[in-house]
Motif scaffolding. Structure first.
Motif, mmCIF file in Angstrom:
data_model
loop_
_atom_site.group_PDB
_atom_site.id
_atom_site.type_symbol
_atom_site.label_atom_id
_atom_site.label_comp_id
_atom_site.label_asym_id
_atom_site.label_seq_id
_atom_site.Cartn_x
_atom_site.Cartn_y
_atom_site.Cartn_z
ATOM 1 N N THR A 1 -36.412 103.494 96.412
ATOM 2 C CA THR A 1 -35.632 103.804 97.896
ATOM 3 C C THR A 1 -34.868 104.986 96.602
ATOM 4 O O THR A 1 -33.731 104.889 95.495
ATOM 5 N N SER B 1 -37.271 104.266 104.355
ATOM 6 C CA SER B 1 -38.574 104.788 105.277
ATOM 7 C C SER B 1 -39.782 106.052 104.605
ATOM 8 O O SER B 1 -40.850 105.427 104.568
ATOM 9 N N THR C 1 -32.406 95.776 94.282
ATOM 10 C CA THR C 1 -31.987 94.472 93.563
ATOM 11 C C THR C 1 -32.873 94.103 92.642
ATOM 12 O O THR C 1 -33.384 94.326 91.899
ATOM 13 N N HIS D 1 -46.291 112.971 98.696
ATOM 14 C CA HIS D 1 -46.611 111.706 98.057
ATOM 15 C C HIS D 1 -48.165 111.650 96.812
ATOM 16 O O HIS D 1 -47.992 110.764 95.847
ATOM 17 N N ARG D 2 -49.247 112.912 96.220
ATOM 18 C CA ARG D 2 -49.803 112.934 95.815
ATOM 19 C C ARG D 2 -49.409 113.292 94.202
ATOM 20 O O ARG D 2 -49.992 113.377 93.351
ATOM 21 N N PHE E 1 -47.927 106.526 94.555
ATOM 22 C CA PHE E 1 -47.492 106.239 95.878
ATOM 23 C C PHE E 1 -48.102 104.599 95.754
ATOM 24 O O PHE E 1 -48.127 103.749 96.430
ATOM 25 N N MET F 1 -47.035 100.813 97.344
ATOM 26 C CA MET F 1 -47.884 101.007 98.697
ATOM 27 C C MET F 1 -48.016 100.019 98.434
ATOM 28 O O MET F 1 -48.251 99.064 99.149
ATOM 29 N N ASP G 1 -47.766 96.229 100.080
ATOM 30 C CA ASP G 1 -48.007 94.792 100.764
ATOM 31 C C ASP G 1 -48.195 93.256 100.082
ATOM 32 O O ASP G 1 -48.029 92.459 101.082
ATOM 33 N N ARG H 1 -44.034 92.036 100.691
ATOM 34 C CA ARG H 1 -43.546 91.310 102.277
ATOM 35 C C ARG H 1 -44.169 90.765 102.381
ATOM 36 O O ARG H 1 -43.282 89.839 103.368
ATOM 37 N N ARG I 1 -57.940 94.405 101.181
ATOM 38 C CA ARG I 1 -57.072 95.055 102.146
ATOM 39 C C ARG I 1 -56.225 93.913 103.027
ATOM 40 O O ARG I 1 -56.567 93.852 103.623
ATOM 41 N N THR J 1 -53.073 94.649 103.919
ATOM 42 C CA THR J 1 -51.533 96.030 104.331
ATOM 43 C C THR J 1 -51.091 94.959 106.147
ATOM 44 O O THR J 1 -50.378 95.377 106.167
ATOM 45 N N TYR K 1 -35.540 95.231 104.413
ATOM 46 C CA TYR K 1 -35.748 95.631 102.945
ATOM 47 C C TYR K 1 -37.279 95.308 103.056
ATOM 48 O O TYR K 1 -38.044 94.722 103.774
ATOM 49 N N GLU K 2 -37.616 96.523 102.267
ATOM 50 C CA GLU K 2 -39.238 96.708 101.675
ATOM 51 C C GLU K 2 -39.917 96.767 103.096
ATOM 52 O O GLU K 2 -41.561 96.419 103.652
ATOM 53 N N GLY K 3 -39.751 97.736 103.784
ATOM 54 C CA GLY K 3 -39.915 98.137 104.628
ATOM 55 C C GLY K 3 -39.225 96.954 106.472
ATOM 56 O O GLY K 3 -39.254 96.401 106.347
HETATM 57 N N1 CAA Z 1 -52.181 100.062 99.503
HETATM 58 C C1 CAA Z 1 -52.654 101.730 98.671
HETATM 59 N N2 CAA Z 1 -52.165 102.992 99.267
HETATM 60 C C2 CAA Z 1 -51.629 103.279 100.789
HETATM 61 C C3 CAA Z 1 -51.140 101.963 101.163
HETATM 62 C C4 CAA Z 1 -51.238 101.156 100.968
HETATM 63 N N3 CAA Z 1 -50.626 99.614 101.260
HETATM 64 N N4 CAA Z 1 -50.458 102.529 102.344
HETATM 65 C C5 CAA Z 1 -50.187 104.802 102.331
HETATM 66 N N5 CAA Z 1 -51.823 104.188 101.463
HETATM 67 C C6 CAA Z 1 -52.157 105.678 100.455
HETATM 68 C C7 CAA Z 1 -52.582 106.292 101.488
HETATM 69 O O1 CAA Z 1 -54.521 105.661 101.724
HETATM 70 C C8 CAA Z 1 -51.963 107.765 100.931
HETATM 71 O O2 CAA Z 1 -53.359 107.992 100.248
HETATM 72 P P1 CAA Z 1 -54.356 109.609 100.183
HETATM 73 O O3 CAA Z 1 -53.216 110.437 99.718
HETATM 74 O O4 CAA Z 1 -55.152 109.313 98.894
HETATM 75 O O5 CAA Z 1 -54.824 109.541 101.234
HETATM 76 C C9 CAA Z 1 -50.972 108.157 100.934
HETATM 77 O O6 CAA Z 1 -50.246 105.992 100.188
HETATM 78 C C10 CAA Z 1 -50.268 108.268 101.996
HETATM 79 O O7 CAA Z 1 -49.970 107.337 103.612
HETATM 80 P P2 CAA Z 1 -49.329 107.168 104.217
HETATM 81 O O8 CAA Z 1 -50.171 109.194 104.880
HETATM 82 O O9 CAA Z 1 -49.694 106.475 105.388
HETATM 83 O O10 CAA Z 1 -47.992 107.861 103.857
HETATM 84 P P3 CAA Z 1 -46.421 108.381 105.076
HETATM 85 O O11 CAA Z 1 -46.024 108.598 104.148
HETATM 86 O O12 CAA Z 1 -47.099 108.454 105.939
HETATM 87 O O13 CAA Z 1 -45.781 106.143 104.681
HETATM 88 C C11 CAA Z 1 -45.347 104.529 105.442
HETATM 89 C C12 CAA Z 1 -46.731 106.039 105.043
HETATM 90 C C13 CAA Z 1 -46.055 103.058 105.465
HETATM 91 C C14 CAA Z 1 -44.197 104.981 106.423
HETATM 92 C C15 CAA Z 1 -44.382 104.543 103.966
HETATM 93 O O14 CAA Z 1 -43.914 105.600 103.460
HETATM 94 C C16 CAA Z 1 -43.335 102.825 103.709
HETATM 95 O O15 CAA Z 1 -44.244 101.966 103.674
HETATM 96 N N6 CAA Z 1 -42.196 103.476 103.085
HETATM 97 C C17 CAA Z 1 -41.254 101.891 103.890
HETATM 98 C C18 CAA Z 1 -41.311 102.118 102.482
HETATM 99 C C19 CAA Z 1 -40.299 100.687 102.228
HETATM 100 O O16 CAA Z 1 -40.829 100.062 102.270
HETATM 101 N N7 CAA Z 1 -39.555 101.231 100.982
HETATM 102 C C20 CAA Z 1 -38.629 99.523 100.489
HETATM 103 C C21 CAA Z 1 -38.341 99.913 99.132
HETATM 104 S S1 CAA Z 1 -38.315 98.097 97.964
HETATM 105 C C22 CAA Z 1 -37.322 97.099 98.535
HETATM 106 O O17 CAA Z 1 -36.689 97.555 99.371
HETATM 107 C C23 CAA Z 1 -37.253 96.048 97.228
HETATM 108 C C24 CAA Z 1 -35.779 95.508 97.137
HETATM 109 O O18 CAA Z 1 -34.510 95.481 97.602
HETATM 110 C C25 CAA Z 1 -36.036 94.140 97.765
#
Ligand code: CAA
Length: 384
Positions: free
Chosen positions: A126, A132, A158, A178-179, A232, A236, A240, A243, A312, A314, A363-365
């Protein structure tokens, strides 16, 4: 999926439950009240193998499966939600990606001390302008000979103030979206790395988070985790698993609040008898018990799927986190309501459970992102 726990899983559950009841829960109120980092308890988690539950013993872990990890997370979080998230970050967000993507040398040098609990890890995804929408980060890493040079900042990290190692995500190709994201292993004593002061939060006071800064922070090229440009997916995939840990944390918080409400409703008398005998209270307890059980089933399914290696999970992880965190919100508020006025004071643990539960929806989404993840999968199923 077998709904009966194996002997090993039951053993870890009992170990974590006994430890939480004897050592953790009695200290949780003071740790919260004084915002104290639980040094001693973190050390005890390590001794019990709870800092690397699902990591193989040859890399310092306890060698259990992910379902056992979820069971332990529920127990520790029922004792103290702050200790729960400290454990969850180290297990799910640091050890798990090192285990899945690390080279043999990275597993030896970084995973082993983290999984055994000699060292503590944190996860740097983050940023102030990228929460997000995680793929839009501004932190960059540039290659310079046999080193990477990292510049940027991360926030709400954290374990940040106490971590020895951070997994940090940075753009190695700025124009690639993201790539262009890659993941790096950075020891926190690397010159150019710095921590801000701990965040002042609503709850989980004993778990510390902070901003972290990278200023020309140089690391050897072999501290890239996984392939360049595939960070990325690493993030992600890690979330998974993470969460499931946060869902189990929410479950533990809800269960602790529920058990207190149940006991209180039998002790507290009004209108000639225990309030538990009033249908208004008894029905609340019935709903709480049912929702707690439903969350536990979703969590166990997601953890079991994670244990099936190539499957998977997710959507199932997102469902478990969404339901468990919102359930914990409802259950802790109902527990407070059952306690009445005393529930609103710091004389009663339930007030802390209400505050601690809130972050599990963020957190974590966030819950909104969980709904994005779930609905994206659902919508793919429909159509011509
Ligand atoms: N596993 C593997 N790959 C994944 C995936 C997964 N679960 N989800 C997406 N991908 C890959 C896709 O296949 C895609 O790959 P390609 O480019 O090769 O095709 C790529 O990632 C992009 O996927 P999306 O187009 O779906 O990505 P997006 O930009 O639309 O974002 C989102 C998707 C779900 C919104 C993501 O950004 C997300 O999860 N956001 C929330 C972030 C989050 O959870 N942050 C928490 C921070 S950590 C924290 O909180 C720790 C703490 O304090 C305790």
């Amino acid at each position: 999926m077998d709904l009966l726990l194996s002997e090993e899983q039951q053993l870890l559950q009992k170990t974590a439950r006994d430890f939480a009841a004897k050592e953790v829960a009695p200290r949780a109120a003071k740790l919260d009240e004084e915002s104290l980092w639980p040094t001693e308890l973190v050390g005890q988690l390590a001794e019990l193998g709870l800092m690397g539950v699902a990591v193989e013993p040859e890399y310092g872990g306890a060698g259990f499966d992910n379902l056992a990890y979820a069971l332990a997370m529920e127990e520790i979080s029922a004792g103290c939600a702050s200790l729960g998230v400290i454990m969850s970050v180290n297990n799910s967000l640091v050890c798990d990606p090192l285990r899945r993507h690390g080279s043999e040398a990275q597993k030896r040098d970084f995973l082993t001390p983290l999984a055994s609990g000699q060292k503590l890890g944190c996860f740097g995804l983050t940023e102030p302008m990228s929460g997000s929408d995680a793929g839009t980060m501004a932190t960059v890493a540039e290659r310079d000979g046999d080193q990477w040079v990292i510049n940027g900042s991360k926030n709400f990290i954290t374990n940040g103030p106490h971590a020895d190692t951070i997994l940090v995500f940075a753009m190695t190709r700025k124009d690639a979206g993201h790539r262009g994201v890659s993941c790096f292993i950075v020891p926190t004593d690397t010159p150019g790395f710095a921590c801000g002061s701990p965040d002042k939060k609503l709850g989980i006071h004993a778990a510390k988070s902070c901003s972290v800064f990278f200023e020309n922070c140089r690391i050897p090229a072999d501290q890239l985790l996984g392939e360049e440009g595939r960070g990325f997916g690493v993030a992600m995939g890690t979330l998974d698993g993470g969460r499931i840990g946060i869902a189990a944390q929410a479950l533990g918080i809800a269960r602790a609040a529920y058990e207190k409400a149940l006991a209180y409703s039998k002790e507290r008398h009004a209108f000639g008898g225990p309030i538990a005998e009033k249908q208004g209270i008894a029905f609340m307890l019935a709903d709480m018990a049912t929702e707690i059980d439903a969350a536990r089933l979703l969590i166990h399914r997601a953890a079991w799927l994670k244990d099936q290696k190539s499957v998977r999970h997710t959507t199932e992880s997102a469902m478990a986190k969404l339901f468990a965190s919102e359930m914990a919100h409802r259950v802790t508020h109902r527990a407070l309501q059952i306690h009445g006025g005393i529930g609103y004071t710091r004389e009663c643990d339930v007030e802390r459970h209400v505050r601690d539960a809130r972050i599990t929806e963020i957190y974590e989404g966030t819950s909104e992102i969980m709904r994005v993840v779930i609905s994206t999968q659902e919508l793919r199923k429909v159509g011509p």
